[in-house]
Design a protein around this motif. Sequence first.
Motif: not given
Length: 111
Positions: A54-66
Amino acid sequence: MNIDDLNHSKTPTALRELNSKIVAHLDESAHYSQEPDAQSDFSEFKALLVLRDEVIRQHLNTLHSEEKQVFAKLELDVNNTLKEMAQSLLADAKKDITHFVRSRSAVKKYK
């Protein structure tokens, strides 16, 4: 397993803290592997891994594509490490169960 196996240069703080809990849980479980409460140990370990996801998924949503690609590649290596460790634990559990069943059968023969 040590903390460096789970953390990398792009690991956010929340994930670092969770990774520390996972390593501590594994270290504690290794010291007390013969305890009868293995079910709760597994449940706690599973809960930590679900929370990690869950933490990883949430963090991924905050990042830009690169940034997402870099982070995902680094996490893939960590995930593979966790997967290998979990498979090793499963193999050990199967070995323990097989030994228990064989020992119980041997005891029944001598009764």
